[in-house]
Design a protein around this motif. Structure first.
Motif, PDB file in Angstrom:
ATOM      1  N   ASN A   1       0.807  -1.226   0.000  1.00 44.16           N
ATOM      2  CA  ASN A   1       0.000   0.000   0.000  1.00 44.16           C
ATOM      3  C   ASN A   1       0.841   1.276   0.000  1.00 44.16           C
ATOM      4  OD1 ASN A   1      -2.292  -1.561   0.024  1.00 44.16           O
ATOM      5  ND2 ASN A   1      -2.755  -1.231   2.183  1.00 44.16           N
ATOM      6  N   ASP A   2       1.995   1.225   0.653  1.00 50.02           N
ATOM      7  CA  ASP A   2       2.825   2.426   0.738  1.00 50.02           C
ATOM      8  C   ASP A   2       3.374   2.829  -0.629  1.00 50.02           C
ATOM      9  OD1 ASP A   2       2.408   1.505   3.350  1.00 50.02           O
ATOM     10  OD2 ASP A   2       4.230   2.437   4.076  1.00 50.02           O
ATOM     11  N   LEU A   3       3.593   1.865  -1.517  1.00 46.80           N
ATOM     12  CA  LEU A   3       4.108   2.178  -2.850  1.00 46.80           C
ATOM     13  C   LEU A   3       3.147   3.065  -3.628  1.00 46.80           C
ATOM     14  CD1 LEU A   3       6.479   1.565  -4.833  1.00 46.80           C
ATOM     15  CD2 LEU A   3       5.009  -0.228  -5.800  1.00 46.80           C
TER      16      LEU A   3
ATOM     17  N   THR B   1       2.384   5.845   5.394  1.00 43.67           N
ATOM     18  CA  THR B   1       3.761   5.383   5.623  1.00 43.67           C
ATOM     19  C   THR B   1       3.851   4.295   6.685  1.00 43.67           C
ATOM     20  OG1 THR B   1       4.038   7.283   7.141  1.00 43.67           O
ATOM     21  CG2 THR B   1       4.878   7.531   4.883  1.00 43.67           C
ATOM     22  N   PHE B   2       2.772   3.578   6.914  1.00 48.66           N
ATOM     23  CA  PHE B   2       2.773   2.584   7.987  1.00 48.66           C
ATOM     24  C   PHE B   2       3.902   1.568   7.810  1.00 48.66           C
ATOM     25  CE2 PHE B   2       1.273  -1.348  10.034  1.00 48.66           C
ATOM     26  CZ  PHE B   2       1.004  -0.873  11.307  1.00 48.66           C
ATOM     27  N   ASN B   3       4.207   1.211   6.556  1.00 45.56           N
ATOM     28  CA  ASN B   3       5.264   0.238   6.281  1.00 45.56           C
ATOM     29  C   ASN B   3       6.446   0.853   5.525  1.00 45.56           C
ATOM     30  OD1 ASN B   3       4.267  -2.331   7.381  1.00 45.56           O
ATOM     31  ND2 ASN B   3       2.623  -2.105   5.885  1.00 45.56           N
ATOM     32  N   SER B   4       6.631   2.150   5.663  1.00 46.62           N
ATOM     33  CA  SER B   4       7.695   2.819   4.918  1.00 46.62           C
ATOM     34  C   SER B   4       9.015   2.839   5.676  1.00 46.62           C
ATOM     35  CB  SER B   4       7.256   4.239   4.542  1.00 46.62           C
ATOM     36  OG  SER B   4       6.232   4.202   3.578  1.00 46.62           O
ATOM     37  N   THR B   5       9.472   1.655   6.030  1.00 47.38           N
ATOM     38  CA  THR B   5      10.810   1.465   6.598  1.00 47.38           C
ATOM     39  C   THR B   5      11.499   0.381   5.779  1.00 47.38           C
ATOM     40  OG1 THR B   5       9.881  -0.129   8.172  1.00 47.38           O
ATOM     41  CG2 THR B   5      10.244   2.129   8.962  1.00 47.38           C
TER      42      THR B   5
ATOM     43  N   LEU C   1       9.458   7.526  -0.253  1.00 42.87           N
ATOM     44  CA  LEU C   1       8.122   7.152   0.216  1.00 42.87           C
ATOM     45  C   LEU C   1       7.657   8.045   1.355  1.00 42.87           C
ATOM     46  CD1 LEU C   1       8.366   3.241   0.217  1.00 42.87           C
ATOM     47  CD2 LEU C   1       6.874   4.624  -1.245  1.00 42.87           C
ATOM     48  N   ASN C   2       8.524   8.265   2.316  1.00 45.09           N
ATOM     49  CA  ASN C   2       8.155   9.092   3.469  1.00 45.09           C
ATOM     50  C   ASN C   2       8.015  10.560   3.097  1.00 45.09           C
ATOM     51  OD1 ASN C   2       8.192   7.454   6.187  1.00 45.09           O
ATOM     52  ND2 ASN C   2       9.852   6.615   4.932  1.00 45.09           N
ATOM     53  N   ARG C   3       8.932  11.058   2.332  1.00 41.21           N
ATOM     54  CA  ARG C   3       8.883  12.473   1.946  1.00 41.21           C
ATOM     55  C   ARG C   3       7.641  12.784   1.105  1.00 41.21           C
ATOM     56  NH1 ARG C   3      13.185  12.361  -0.376  1.00 41.21           N
ATOM     57  NH2 ARG C   3      12.545  12.289  -2.552  1.00 41.21           N
ATOM     58  N   GLU C   4       7.371  11.941   0.113  1.00 38.59           N
ATOM     59  CA  GLU C   4       6.239  12.192  -0.780  1.00 38.59           C
ATOM     60  C   GLU C   4       4.901  11.958  -0.083  1.00 38.59           C
ATOM     61  OE1 GLU C   4       6.257  13.575  -3.988  1.00 38.59           O
ATOM     62  OE2 GLU C   4       8.185  14.066  -3.061  1.00 38.59           O
ATOM     63  N   ALA C   5       4.855  10.987   0.819  1.00 38.87           N
ATOM     64  CA  ALA C   5       3.614  10.752   1.569  1.00 38.87           C
ATOM     65  C   ALA C   5       3.273  11.962   2.422  1.00 38.87           C
ATOM     66  CB  ALA C   5       3.755   9.507   2.440  1.00 38.87           C
ATOM     67  N   ALA C   6       4.287  12.538   3.074  1.00 45.23           N
ATOM     68  CA  ALA C   6       4.047  13.737   3.877  1.00 45.23           C
ATOM     69  C   ALA C   6       3.656  14.912   2.987  1.00 45.23           C
ATOM     70  CB  ALA C   6       5.292  14.075   4.696  1.00 45.23           C
ATOM     71  N   ARG C   7       4.267  15.018   1.821  1.00 49.23           N
ATOM     72  CA  ARG C   7       3.951  16.115   0.908  1.00 49.23           C
ATOM     73  C   ARG C   7       2.498  16.023   0.417  1.00 49.23           C
ATOM     74  NH1 ARG C   7       3.491  17.140  -4.219  1.00 49.23           N
ATOM     75  NH2 ARG C   7       3.994  14.994  -4.835  1.00 49.23           N
ATOM     76  N   LEU C   8       2.033  14.802   0.081  1.00 48.74           N
ATOM     77  CA  LEU C   8       0.653  14.628  -0.360  1.00 48.74           C
ATOM     78  C   LEU C   8      -0.325  15.017   0.743  1.00 48.74           C
ATOM     79  CD1 LEU C   8       0.799  11.212  -2.272  1.00 48.74           C
ATOM     80  CD2 LEU C   8       0.446  13.482  -3.273  1.00 48.74           C
ATOM     81  N   ALA C   9      -0.044  14.572   1.961  1.00 48.60           N
ATOM     82  CA  ALA C   9      -0.912  14.922   3.087  1.00 48.60           C
ATOM     83  C   ALA C   9      -0.861  16.419   3.364  1.00 48.60           C
ATOM     84  CB  ALA C   9      -0.494  14.131   4.329  1.00 48.60           C
ATOM     85  N   ARG C  10       0.318  17.011   3.204  1.00 49.93           N
ATOM     86  CA  ARG C  10       0.478  18.451   3.400  1.00 49.93           C
ATOM     87  C   ARG C  10      -0.380  19.241   2.402  1.00 49.93           C
ATOM     88  NH1 ARG C  10       1.757  20.324   7.359  1.00 49.93           N
ATOM     89  NH2 ARG C  10      -0.156  21.463   7.027  1.00 49.93           N
TER      90      ARG C  10
ATOM     91  N   GLY D   1       5.351   3.392  11.609  1.00 45.27           N
ATOM     92  CA  GLY D   1       4.783   2.099  11.966  1.00 45.27           C
ATOM     93  C   GLY D   1       5.758   1.221  12.728  1.00 45.27           C
ATOM     94  N   PRO D   2       5.297   0.062  13.180  1.00 46.46           N
ATOM     95  CA  PRO D   2       6.114  -0.777  14.065  1.00 46.46           C
ATOM     96  C   PRO D   2       7.187  -1.598  13.366  1.00 46.46           C
ATOM     97  CG  PRO D   2       3.988  -1.805  13.677  1.00 46.46           C
ATOM     98  CD  PRO D   2       3.924  -0.463  13.007  1.00 46.46           C
ATOM     99  N   THR D   3       7.204  -1.628  12.044  1.00 50.09           N
ATOM    100  CA  THR D   3       7.992  -2.514  11.181  1.00 50.09           C
ATOM    101  C   THR D   3       7.439  -3.941  11.271  1.00 50.09           C
ATOM    102  OG1 THR D   3       9.800  -3.418  12.567  1.00 50.09           O
ATOM    103  CG2 THR D   3      10.053  -1.143  11.745  1.00 50.09           C
ATOM    104  N   SER D   4       7.945  -4.799  10.428  1.00 47.89           N
ATOM    105  CA  SER D   4       7.490  -6.191  10.401  1.00 47.89           C
ATOM    106  C   SER D   4       8.326  -7.087  11.302  1.00 47.89           C
ATOM    107  CB  SER D   4       7.535  -6.718   8.959  1.00 47.89           C
ATOM    108  OG  SER D   4       8.842  -6.546   8.424  1.00 47.89           O
ATOM    109  N   ARG D   5       9.174  -6.496  12.134  1.00 45.55           N
ATOM    110  CA  ARG D   5      10.029  -7.269  13.046  1.00 45.55           C
ATOM    111  C   ARG D   5       9.799  -6.817  14.481  1.00 45.55           C
ATOM    112  NH1 ARG D   5      14.475  -8.802   9.702  1.00 45.55           N
ATOM    113  NH2 ARG D   5      13.598  -9.133   7.616  1.00 45.55           N
ATOM    114  N   THR D   6      10.096  -7.683  15.424  1.00 54.64           N
ATOM    115  CA  THR D   6      10.001  -7.335  16.840  1.00 54.64           C
ATOM    116  C   THR D   6      11.343  -7.554  17.520  1.00 54.64           C
ATOM    117  OG1 THR D   6       8.999  -7.928  18.965  1.00 54.64           O
ATOM    118  CG2 THR D   6       8.988  -9.620  17.276  1.00 54.64           C
ATOM    119  N   ALA D   7      11.745  -6.587  18.327  1.00 56.07           N
ATOM    120  CA  ALA D   7      13.038  -6.658  19.004  1.00 56.07           C
ATOM    121  C   ALA D   7      12.987  -7.435  20.308  1.00 56.07           C
ATOM    122  CB  ALA D   7      13.563  -5.246  19.272  1.00 56.07           C
ATOM    123  N   SER D   8      11.789  -7.701  20.820  1.00 54.62           N
ATOM    124  CA  SER D   8      11.659  -8.317  22.143  1.00 54.62           C
ATOM    125  C   SER D   8      11.293  -9.795  22.123  1.00 54.62           C
ATOM    126  CB  SER D   8      10.578  -7.575  22.953  1.00 54.62           C
ATOM    127  OG  SER D   8      10.967  -6.256  23.212  1.00 54.62           O
TER     128      SER D   8
END
Length: 352
Positions: free
Chosen positions: A65-67, A95-99, A115-124, A146-153
């Motif tokens: 979805n982020d693409l 940008t939930f998965n934009s890492t 992805l992050n820059r353009e997503a913020a620009r569109l919302a702006r 977002g939380p990423t698809s990995r967990t550190a704990s």
């Protein structure tokens, strides 16, 4: 150490003033709106990433979805516009998965900054247009982390409980890249959201602090956790109260809960946060629990009615929707909040 100045006080001050005056309304689900378009692989790629083109991507992109921020920007802009027209004061970037960790599933790690820059620009763009149309009601961009698809704990391998699929340092690097793009694109505040692992959230908050120090100023920060089931705990085992004390050092503008559960099941946990947190309180729940087909059945009227009870009890400063919610849900929620005062923030934990 003195507090860093705001990066843009002309945008930050109206946000703080609005929070003092009323309950602000967040937008609803981005994914639900995208799914309604039933895009195929070509739809996700758009013209820019069409198979055989100069920027064709090797892996399948359906579901990324982020693409769509880059391949179908008009679609994302329309989603923002629909929520703003429904009464949202704040819209979240796509940008939930934009890492890099999450985009690795699609082989698109190199696009993370854009992805992050353009997503913020569109919302702006969408928020600025809505503010211009209603000057007495400013709108704000929430840069989503977002939380990423990995967990550190927690180990993803039940046979090797000591294994970790990522590290704190890798998460910080991932979040730092995302944060830089969200700030450059024009976010008004940054929200670490859908937190299921507090160690992941701490890595994000550390990355934010580093980026603010590098720039010599800071944006407001928000944190929203996820109570994963009716046990009342996050996936990494914390209660709502423990979650607050784990992230309070970051001095979030607001803290809240989102996703996993519907509003009714979040009530007790929002109540706990409201009593212990010296920050504003947010809640953007799902439209109920998923049904047997993975859909959400809670109507706008049902959800708005439940959340109005939260507000009448003095629990809320910000409210919106997560999975299964639409502009119709946000319109009903905004109407339900009309005329109700925001929660009063305790001055100290002792006062709470």
């Amino acid at each position: 150490m003195p507090t860093l100045p705001w990066l843009d006080p002309d945008r930050t001050t109206p946000l703080l003033e609005a929070l003092d005056q009323r309950i602000l309304v967040l937008d609803g689900a981005m994914g639900t709106m995208i799914q309604a378009h039933a895009l195929d692989e070509a739809g996700y790629r758009g013209e820019r990433f069409a198979e055989g083109g100069d920027e064709a991507l090797a892996l399948e992109q359906k579901g990324n979805n982020d693409l769509l921020t880059l391949s179908q920007p008009a679609l994302i802009r329309d989603v923002h516009r629909a929520y703003l027209e429904a009464g949202a004061d704040l819209v979240e970037t796509n940008t939930f998965n934009s890492t890099a960790l999450s985009q690795a599933d699609y082989g698109t790690q190199a696009l993370v900054g854009e992805l992050n820059r353009e997503a913020a620009r569109l919302a702006r763009e969408a928020c600025d247009a809505a503010t211009a149309a209603t000057p007495g009601k400013p709108r704000f961009v929430v840069g989503v982390i977002g939380p990423t698809s990995r967990t550190a704990s927690i180990s993803p391998d039940v046979n090797n409980p000591g294994f970790r699929a990522t590290s704190f340092e890798e998460l910080v690097d991932n979040y730092s890249e995302a944060v830089a793009g969200l700030v450059d694109g024009g976010s008004d505040l940054l929200m670490v959201e859908t937190v299921f692992d507090t160690l992941n959230a701490k890595a994000a908050l550390f990355a934010l602090a580093q980026e603010f120090e590098r720039r010599g100023g800071r944006l407001p920060v928000a944190v929203s956790g996820t109570i994963t089931d009716r046990s009342g705990r996050t996936l990494s085992g914390q209660t709502a109260e423990a979650f607050w004390y784990s992230v309070a050092h970051a001095q979030p503008l607001f803290i809240g809960l989102n996703c996993a559960l519907g509003a009714k099941d979040l009530r007790a946990h929002v109540d706990v946060l409201s009593h212990v947190a010296t920050a504003h309180i947010s809640c953007h729940p799902n439209a109920g629990l998923p049904n047997a087909f993975g859909g959400y059945d809670e109507t706008p009227e049902q959800m708005a009615g439940t959340l109005r009870q939260f507000a009448e009890a003095g629990l809320l400063n910000l409210v919106g929707g997560c999975c299964g919610t639409t502009p119709e849900h946000i319109r009903a929620i905004a109407g339900a909040m009309d005329g109700l005062p925001p929660r009063a923030i305790p001055q100290t934990e002792a006062a709470a």
